[in-house]
Design an enzyme around this catalytic site. Structure first.
Site, PDB file in Angstrom:
ATOM      1  N   GLY A  69      -2.761   2.799   2.815  1.00  0.00           N
ATOM      2  CA  GLY A  69      -4.112   3.324   2.663  1.00  0.00           C
ATOM      3  C   GLY A  69      -4.200   4.699   2.044  1.00  0.00           C
ATOM      4  O   GLY A  69      -5.211   5.392   2.222  1.00  0.00           O
ATOM      5  N   SER A  70      -3.200   5.093   1.243  1.00  0.00           N
ATOM      6  CA  SER A  70      -3.310   6.427   0.635  1.00  0.00           C
ATOM      7  C   SER A  70      -4.430   6.471  -0.397  1.00  0.00           C
ATOM      8  O   SER A  70      -5.075   7.512  -0.569  1.00  0.00           O
ATOM      9  CB  SER A  70      -1.972   6.861   0.021  1.00  0.00           C
ATOM     10  OG  SER A  70      -1.661   6.078  -1.111  1.00  0.00           O
ATOM     11  N   ASN A  71      -4.695   5.370  -1.072  1.00  0.00           N
ATOM     12  CA  ASN A  71      -5.815   5.364  -2.025  1.00  0.00           C
ATOM     13  C   ASN A  71      -7.154   5.417  -1.292  1.00  0.00           C
ATOM     14  O   ASN A  71      -8.087   6.075  -1.756  1.00  0.00           O
ATOM     15  CB  ASN A  71      -5.741   4.151  -2.950  1.00  0.00           C
ATOM     16  CG  ASN A  71      -4.759   4.375  -4.087  1.00  0.00           C
ATOM     17  OD1 ASN A  71      -5.053   5.096  -5.030  1.00  0.00           O
ATOM     18  ND2 ASN A  71      -3.569   3.791  -3.969  1.00  0.00           N
ATOM     19  N   HIS A  80      -3.596  -0.676 -10.193  1.00  0.00           N
ATOM     20  CA  HIS A  80      -2.287  -1.304 -10.368  1.00  0.00           C
ATOM     21  C   HIS A  80      -1.292  -0.240 -10.824  1.00  0.00           C
ATOM     22  O   HIS A  80      -1.616   0.575 -11.694  1.00  0.00           O
ATOM     23  CB  HIS A  80      -2.399  -2.421 -11.419  1.00  0.00           C
ATOM     24  CG  HIS A  80      -1.118  -3.154 -11.624  1.00  0.00           C
ATOM     25  ND1 HIS A  80      -0.630  -4.067 -10.720  1.00  0.00           N
ATOM     26  CD2 HIS A  80      -0.191  -3.074 -12.614  1.00  0.00           C
ATOM     27  CE1 HIS A  80       0.526  -4.538 -11.146  1.00  0.00           C
ATOM     28  NE2 HIS A  80       0.818  -3.946 -12.291  1.00  0.00           N
ATOM     29  N   MET A  83      -3.149  -7.051  -1.305  1.00  0.00           N
ATOM     30  CA  MET A  83      -2.038  -7.864  -1.800  1.00  0.00           C
ATOM     31  C   MET A  83      -2.342  -9.360  -1.728  1.00  0.00           C
ATOM     32  O   MET A  83      -1.463 -10.166  -1.412  1.00  0.00           O
ATOM     33  CB  MET A  83      -0.750  -7.532  -1.008  1.00  0.00           C
ATOM     34  CG  MET A  83      -0.352  -6.065  -1.076  1.00  0.00           C
ATOM     35  SD  MET A  83      -0.224  -5.427  -2.770  1.00  0.00           S
ATOM     36  CE  MET A  83       1.320  -6.191  -3.255  1.00  0.00           C
ATOM     37  N   ARG A  84      -3.583  -9.733  -2.014  1.00  0.00           N
ATOM     38  CA  ARG A  84      -3.964 -11.143  -2.085  1.00  0.00           C
ATOM     39  C   ARG A  84      -4.626 -11.397  -3.421  1.00  0.00           C
ATOM     40  O   ARG A  84      -5.402 -10.557  -3.901  1.00  0.00           O
ATOM     41  CB  ARG A  84      -4.976 -11.519  -0.983  1.00  0.00           C
ATOM     42  CG  ARG A  84      -4.578 -11.166   0.427  1.00  0.00           C
ATOM     43  CD  ARG A  84      -3.323 -11.824   0.901  1.00  0.00           C
ATOM     44  NE  ARG A  84      -3.356 -13.281   0.809  1.00  0.00           N
ATOM     45  CZ  ARG A  84      -2.260 -14.051   0.917  1.00  0.00           C
ATOM     46  NH1 ARG A  84      -1.079 -13.509   1.113  1.00  0.00           N
ATOM     47  NH2 ARG A  84      -2.364 -15.354   0.821  1.00  0.00           N
TER      48      ARG A  84
HETATM   49  C1  GRF Z   1      -0.803   1.271  -4.829  1.00  0.00           C
HETATM   50  O1  GRF Z   1       0.365   1.763  -5.411  1.00  0.00           O
HETATM   51  C2  GRF Z   1      -1.512   0.345  -5.773  1.00  0.00           C
HETATM   52  O2  GRF Z   1      -1.257   0.620  -7.110  1.00  0.00           O
HETATM   53  C3  GRF Z   1      -0.942  -0.999  -5.413  1.00  0.00           C
HETATM   54  O3  GRF Z   1      -0.758  -0.933  -4.022  1.00  0.00           O
HETATM   55  C4  GRF Z   1      -0.498   0.401  -3.637  1.00  0.00           C
HETATM   56  C5  GRF Z   1      -1.353   0.727  -2.449  1.00  0.00           C
HETATM   57  O4  GRF Z   1      -1.004   1.947  -1.881  1.00  0.00           O
HETATM   58  N1  GRF Z   1      -1.849  -2.035  -5.847  1.00  0.00           N
HETATM   59  P1  GRF Z   1      -1.842   2.567  -0.680  1.00  0.00           P
HETATM   60  O5  GRF Z   1      -1.894   1.538   0.425  1.00  0.00           O
HETATM   61  O6  GRF Z   1      -3.202   2.905  -1.205  1.00  0.00           O
HETATM   62  O7  GRF Z   1      -1.096   3.784  -0.258  1.00  0.00           O
END
Ligand code: GRF
Length: 208
Positions: free
Chosen positions: A31-33, A128, A109-110
Site C-alpha cells: 500500500g505504498s502507492n 505498472h 494483482m488480479r
Molecule cells: C507497485 O510497484 C505497482 O507498480 C505494482 O504493484 C506495486 C504495488 O506497490 N503494480 P504498493 O503496494 O503500492 O507498495
C-alpha cells in the site's frame, strides 16, 4: 460609475471550486502507492477523497496504511468468488456503496474484466513498474533486468481488457544501475511511482 470591485458572495466563489473526485483504491500489497495518494490529498496537491480501499488478500499491509489515514477498508477475497466477473461485480457494488466514481488500481494483482471496465468508462487507472509498452505483465522489474535495459521506470495508464495495454497518462524513467537487484531497482521505481500516481490522477480528472 465607481471602479470598486465587489467579490462574489462566498457561495458563488465556492461553486467555482471543482468538487473533489471520489476514489476507490484497489490494492493487494503493502500500500505504498495508497499512502502516496493519501498524502498528496492531505497536502492539497490532489483534489480528491479516498472513499474506500478494497483489498483481496487478508494479509495485505495496505490495511494498516488505510487505517493510518482513516480510510474504510473492504476485503473482497478473490478465492471466495466463482469467477473474475463475480469479483468485479462485487467491486462495482462496493465502489458504488461508498459513493466513489474512480477506480484506482494500486498494486491490484488480479486481472479485471469488461464488467468492471465498462462500469466506469475512462475512470479505471493502473500503475505498472515499467515503461510500457515494454515489460507488461508480472515481474516487470525482473524482466527489465533480464533484458539488460539501461532505463526502465513506471507508467500510469487507463485500464483496458488486455493487461497493461491502455492509453498512457504519465511515465517516469529510472536508470538501471550495474549492480541493481530486483529489490534495489524496484525501490527506486517506487519513489517515482509515488510522484506520478497522484499527478496522473489529477490529469485524468482534469481531462474527463
Ligand atoms: C507497485 O510497484 C505497482 O507498480 C505494482 O504493484 C506495486 C504495488 O506497490 N503494480 P504498493 O503496494 O503500492 O507498495
Amino acid at each position: 460609475m465607481s471602479d470598486v470591485l465587489i467579490s462574489p458572495p462566498i457561495s458563488a466563489r465556492q461553486s467555482q471550486v471543482p468538487a473533489p473526485i471520489r476514489l476507490a483504491v484497489l490494492a493487494s500489497g503493502k500500500g505504498s502507492n495508497l499512502a502516496a495518494i493519501a498524502s498528496a490529498i492531505a497536502r492539497g496537491d490532489l483534489n480528491a477523497t479516498i472513499q474506500v480501499v478494497i483489498y483481496n488478500n487478508p494479509e495485505a499491509g495496505v490495511v494498516q496504511k488505510a487505517a493510518h489515514y482513516g480510510i474504510p477498508t473492504v476485503l473482497l477475497n478473490h478465492r471466495t468468488f466463482d469467477s473474475r466477473e463475480a469479483l468485479d461485480q462485487a467491486i462495482i457494488d462496493t465502489v458504488k456503496a461508498y459513493q466513489a466514481d474512480w477506480v484506482i488500481m494500486a498494486g491490484w494483482m488480479r486481472r479485471v474484466t469488461d464488467v468492471l471496465i465498462n462500469a466506469f468508462p475512462q475512470r479505471v487507472l493502473n500503475i505498472h513498474p515499467s515503461l510500457l509498452p515494454s515489460f507488461p505483465g508480472v515481474r516487470a522489474v525482473e524482466q527489465a533486468l533480464a533484458a539488460g535495459t539501461k532505463i526502465t521506470g513506471c507508467t500510469v495508464h487507463y485500464v483496458e481488457l488486455v493487461v497493461d495495454s491502455g492509453p498512457i497518462i504519465m511515465q517516469a524513467a529510472v536508470p538501471v544501475l550495474p549492480d541493481d537487484t530486483p529489490a534495489t531497482l524496484q525501490a527506486r521505481i517506487q519513489v517515482q511511482e509515488h510522484q506520478i500516481y497522484p499527478a496522473a490522477i489529477a490529469i485524468a480528472a482534469a481531462t474527463s
